[in-house]
Design a protein around this motif. Structure first.
Motif, short mmCIF file in Angstrom:
data_model
loop_
_atom_site.label_atom_id
_atom_site.label_comp_id
_atom_site.label_asym_id
_atom_site.label_seq_id
_atom_site.Cartn_x
_atom_site.Cartn_y
_atom_site.Cartn_z
N GLY A 188 48.52 46.59 67.74
CA GLY A 188 48.12 48.06 67.69
C GLY A 188 46.77 47.99 68.45
N GLU A 189 46.64 49.02 69.61
CA GLU A 189 45.35 49.25 70.01
C GLU A 189 44.96 50.80 70.08
OE1 GLU A 189 43.69 48.10 74.60
OE2 GLU A 189 45.63 47.63 73.85
N ALA A 190 43.62 50.97 70.32
CA ALA A 190 43.02 52.34 70.36
C ALA A 190 41.77 52.21 71.31
CB ALA A 190 42.79 52.81 68.95
N ASP A 191 41.90 53.46 71.97
CA ASP A 191 40.64 53.43 72.90
C ASP A 191 39.26 54.00 72.03
OD1 ASP A 191 38.68 54.22 74.83
OD2 ASP A 191 40.15 55.29 76.02
N ILE A 192 38.21 53.24 72.06
CA ILE A 192 36.88 53.63 71.55
C ILE A 192 36.03 53.71 72.54
CG2 ILE A 192 37.80 52.34 69.21
CD1 ILE A 192 35.77 50.14 70.10
N THR A 193 36.20 53.99 73.71
CA THR A 193 35.16 54.10 74.92
C THR A 193 34.21 55.23 74.31
OG1 THR A 193 36.77 53.15 76.36
CG2 THR A 193 34.62 54.34 77.25
N PRO A 194 32.82 55.00 74.47
CA PRO A 194 31.86 56.17 74.21
C PRO A 194 31.71 57.07 75.40
CG PRO A 194 30.89 54.04 74.61
CD PRO A 194 32.19 53.61 74.54
N ASP A 195 31.01 58.03 75.12
CA ASP A 195 30.64 58.98 76.12
C ASP A 195 29.58 58.32 77.08
OD1 ASP A 195 32.25 60.71 75.10
OD2 ASP A 195 30.70 61.72 73.96
N VAL A 196 29.91 58.62 78.40
CA VAL A 196 28.76 58.16 79.16
C VAL A 196 27.40 58.94 78.78
CG1 VAL A 196 28.00 58.10 81.63
CG2 VAL A 196 30.44 57.68 81.15
N GLY A 197 26.38 57.98 78.95
CA GLY A 197 25.15 58.52 78.60
C GLY A 197 24.74 57.91 77.09
N SER A 198 25.71 57.31 76.53
CA SER A 198 25.28 56.49 75.08
C SER A 198 24.57 55.77 75.22
CB SER A 198 26.52 56.30 74.45
OG SER A 198 27.58 55.49 75.45
N VAL A 199 23.71 55.06 74.31
CA VAL A 199 22.81 54.00 74.46
C VAL A 199 23.57 52.86 74.33
CG1 VAL A 199 20.40 52.99 73.59
CG2 VAL A 199 20.92 55.56 73.72
N LEU A 200 23.23 51.81 75.06
CA LEU A 200 23.98 50.44 75.15
C LEU A 200 22.89 49.29 74.63
CD1 LEU A 200 25.65 50.33 78.73
CD2 LEU A 200 26.43 51.32 76.58
N MET A 201 23.49 48.46 73.93
CA MET A 201 22.60 47.33 73.40
C MET A 201 23.10 45.78 73.89
SD MET A 201 23.93 47.04 69.19
CE MET A 201 22.63 46.03 68.90
N GLY A 202 22.17 44.99 73.65
CA GLY A 202 22.48 43.70 73.90
C GLY A 202 21.65 42.89 74.91
N ARG A 203 20.47 43.76 75.49
CA ARG A 203 19.80 43.29 76.39
C ARG A 203 18.22 43.30 76.04
NH1 ARG A 203 23.33 40.86 79.93
NH2 ARG A 203 25.35 42.07 79.93
N LEU A 204 17.95 43.31 74.69
CA LEU A 204 16.68 43.35 74.17
C LEU A 204 16.18 44.78 74.36
CD1 LEU A 204 14.82 40.07 75.49
CD2 LEU A 204 15.98 40.58 73.20
N ASP A 205 16.23 45.61 75.55
CA ASP A 205 15.60 46.83 75.75
C ASP A 205 17.03 47.43 75.57
OD1 ASP A 205 16.53 46.23 77.96
OD2 ASP A 205 15.10 47.66 78.96
N HIS A 206 17.10 48.88 75.18
CA HIS A 206 18.29 49.74 75.06
C HIS A 206 18.60 50.59 76.41
CE1 HIS A 206 19.26 49.00 70.52
NE2 HIS A 206 18.81 47.89 71.19
N ARG A 207 19.55 50.62 76.93
CA ARG A 207 19.68 51.25 78.20
C ARG A 207 20.64 52.49 78.07
NH1 ARG A 207 23.20 46.89 79.97
NH2 ARG A 207 23.09 46.69 77.85
N LYS A 208 20.55 53.77 78.63
CA LYS A 208 21.75 54.60 78.44
C LYS A 208 22.74 54.26 79.46
CE LYS A 208 19.30 59.03 76.81
NZ LYS A 208 18.86 60.35 77.30
#
Length: 632
Positions: A6-26
């Motif tokens: 099974g699969e479900a779409d969990i894509t967040p809204d554009v403008g959400s803060v991203l992580m994984g690059r030391l600093d967080h980006r919108k």
């Protein structure tokens, strides 16, 4: 066995803060939609054992969020909580799901994530049908590289700039082994597949602010397209293996270092490389028949002392000073009334155990072609000693012909894996589990890790630095996307970033937060889960970001033929480095920060916990083997 996807779409809204690059980006857009992908496996007929694994395209999932999702999935599919595993692909271009670098998790997205996990699990359960399961192990070299490098001054750099002349060697191994699972229904139609491979998903450029699955999504799409027919495109699930010190970039690659051609195209190339390796492993499915399973076809040989049992040849190369490491016992009356000699013990770490194919309870039929199934233990030992001493070319193996199946289940014992010896302040405790139906086995162990104490001098500096910086915000300098830029003037390395004023402020806050957390709770609790089928395969689900060499050790000592690793599972206690990683200064993985909080002994601790849980699962599996699985 039944299987469903099974699969479900969990894509967040554009403008959400991203992580994984030391600093967080919108986020400013969507490079690829994020998904929660689920697999449900079920055996047992009227009293089934149902397990569900759901993996989502996020950096990690906190224990609190994981537990909430698991409880809801358990209620929806009617399975015990212990049989539900939720994990993450570790995408570095996804929303904030755990606290890091002073940023809290996005509670709104975490609620969406839980809903997506439940939807995917529900769909997988609804689609489950009778199927055969095939497991494969193969290689995917030159794709996932160790990214910690020993430098000329003896320190370590994480992801140094490409072609840096001061690089001496990688500190640890690259990743090459991958596992794949294929599910096929009774008509020979592929229901779906799963991939287990370790590589940090950080191919998307560091200056990108687009939401992305990174290469795991590309791998899923590539494999699914490769398996597609005119009327069906099977779903594919990607489970993240050990990747704490491995990523898609090799700074010693001359061509790629000069071209510095990284970005979405490189992300796709990585996904395709892994996908191609998987497709090479998966043969065209065939309609199941009442004939012996595929695992029985590994090699032909003499009939085993059980009706319909099949055999396999296990070669062992023994060199000077090495021990075979097994004992045998005699069965006066086997399953068919036939006398047999069976393995009664395998010594951990020695040659017989290292094959991954020999099991306690298997019958020994031949040694180097000589029939021994009617000999007693003393005669068998004598035959082995005679053959060992016989002259033969260097490297020539001893070949043991044994039964594929366990023919003496009493030889396996009935211990379900008592706690192994650990430091008094650390605990490994088996958790009570629901009885297993024939075939599938689930064993779960509770772990309590010690936090690493922050160095007193570093903590004093951090507190002073926090006061000094106040509310000022230093600008983050530009730096290479995990070593993608070539060495030279104007290039910024990760190690260089660690010497900047921006990092001093960030790191000071991290150090103080780690010390405060240690003061409040000197330990971190988590669970480790093993899902196994017979003695053929096991999935080790670990609640951490694991070093590659630790995963290799788990797989080397596992009593199962196939052992796949699933990290970031049922919570996240952060990075678990090897002990040797702490012996050199430098690098990101051993610094005191929110992603690395465990004591140096965590590596040994998780190895002991994994082996204890695998042993418990193998013992239970030997007593509840189901013949519905096939093996390749």
């Amino acid at each position: 066995m039944k299987a469903g996807f099974g699969e479900a779409d969990i894509t967040p809204d554009v403008g959400s803060v991203l992580m994984g690059r030391l600093d967080h980006r919108k986020s400013t857009g969507v490079e690829s939609k994020l998904s929660a992908c689920a697999v449900v496996l079920e055996t047992g007929g009227d009293a089934p054992t149902t397990v569900c694994l759901v993996v989502s395209d996020v950096f990690a999932i906190s224990t609190e969020t994981a537990n909430e999702a698991r409880e809801k999935v358990a209620a929806v599919i009617g399975s015990p909580l212990e049989h539900i595993v939720v994990s993450a692909t570790h995408s570095h271009s996804g929303p904030c799901t755990v606290g890091a670098e002073g940023n809290p998790p996005d509670s709104s997205f975490c609620a969406r994530l839980v809903d997506g996990i439940v939807s995917a699990a529900k769909a997988a359960k609804a689609s489950a049908v009778e199927s055969s399961i095939e497991w494969f192990r193969g290689a995917c070299p030159d794709t996932s590289f160790n990214h910690r490098f020993v430098m000329a001054d003896g320190t370590v750099e994480t992801s140094p700039l490409a072609l840096n002349p001061l690089i001496v060697k990688p500190e640890g191994p690259d990743v090459s082994t991958l596992h794949a699972m294929q599910c096929t229904d009774g008509a020979g139609t592929r229901l779906g597949a799963a991939v287990f491979f370790g590589c940090t998903p950080n191919s998307i450029p560091g200056n990108s602010a687009k939401i992305s699955t990174d290469f795991p999504g590309k791998t899923r799409n590539h494999v699914s397209a490769g398996l597609a027919t005119s009327h069906h495109r099977p779903p594919v699930v990607y489970f993240q293996g050990a990747c704490a010190n491995a990523s898609p970039r090799n700074p010693l690659d001359l061509k790629r270092g000069q071209e510095a051609s990284f970005g979405v195209a490189d992300c796709v190339a990585t996904g395709v490389a892994i996908g191609d390796a998987v497709l090479k492993l998966l043969p065209s499915p065939s309609v199941p028949s009442p004939q012996p399973s595929e695992s029985a076809k590994e090699t032909s040989g003499s009939p085993a002392p059980g009706a319909g049992s099949t055999t396999m040849d296990v070669p062992i190369v023994q060199r000077k000073g090495e021990k075979l490491g097994f004992t045998v016992r005699e069965i006066a009356k086997g399953p068919n009334g036939v006398r047999a000699v069976v393995l009664s013990n395998l010594t951990e770490g020695e040659l017989a155990a290292q094959t991954g194919k020999l099991r306690v309870g298997q019958a020994i039929l031949k040694i180097n072609g000589q029939d021994v199934k009617d000999l007693g233990p003393k005669e068998t030992k004598k035959a082995v000693k005679t053959m060992i001493k016989a002259p033969r070319p260097e490297g020539t193996p001893l070949t043991f012909t044994v039964t594929v199946d366990v023919v003496d289940k009493n030889a396996a014992g009935d211990d379900e894996g008592a706690a192994v010896g650990v430091d008094a302040s650390e605990t490994i405790s088996p958790i009570s589990v629901v009885p297993d139906s024939p075939g599938l086995v689930v064993r779960q162990t509770s772990l309590k890790f010690l936090r690493r104490r922050v160095n007193a001098d570093v903590l004093e500096w951090a507190r002073v630095q926090k006061v000094k910086s106040g509310s000022s915000v230093a600008k983050r300098p530009q730096f290479s996307t995990y070593g993608s830029d070539p060495f030279g003037p104007g290039s910024g390395s990760l190690e260089g970033l660690f010497k900047s004023a921006w990092w001093a402020n960030v790191y000071a806050a991290e150090v103080v937060a780690c010390a405060d957390a240690d003061y409040k709770s000197p330990s971190v609790s988590a669970t480790l889960t093993v899902i196994a089928y017979g003695l053929e395969w096991a999935i080790v689900c670990l609640p951490c970001d694991l070093f590659v060499e630790l995963a290799e050790e788990i797989q080397r000592t596992s009593p199962f033929k196939h052992t796949a690793i699933n990290t970031f599972a049922n919570g996240d206690v952060g990075i678990v480095p090897s002990r040797t990683a702490f012996e050199r200064s430098g690098g990101y993985e051993t610094k005191d920060h929110s992603r690395s909080v465990l004591a140096e002994g965590a590596a040994d601790f998780i190895l002991r916990g994994a082996l204890s849980t695998l042993t418990a699962a193998a013992t239970a599996a030997a007593l509840s083997t189901d013949e519905s699985s096939t093996e390749a």
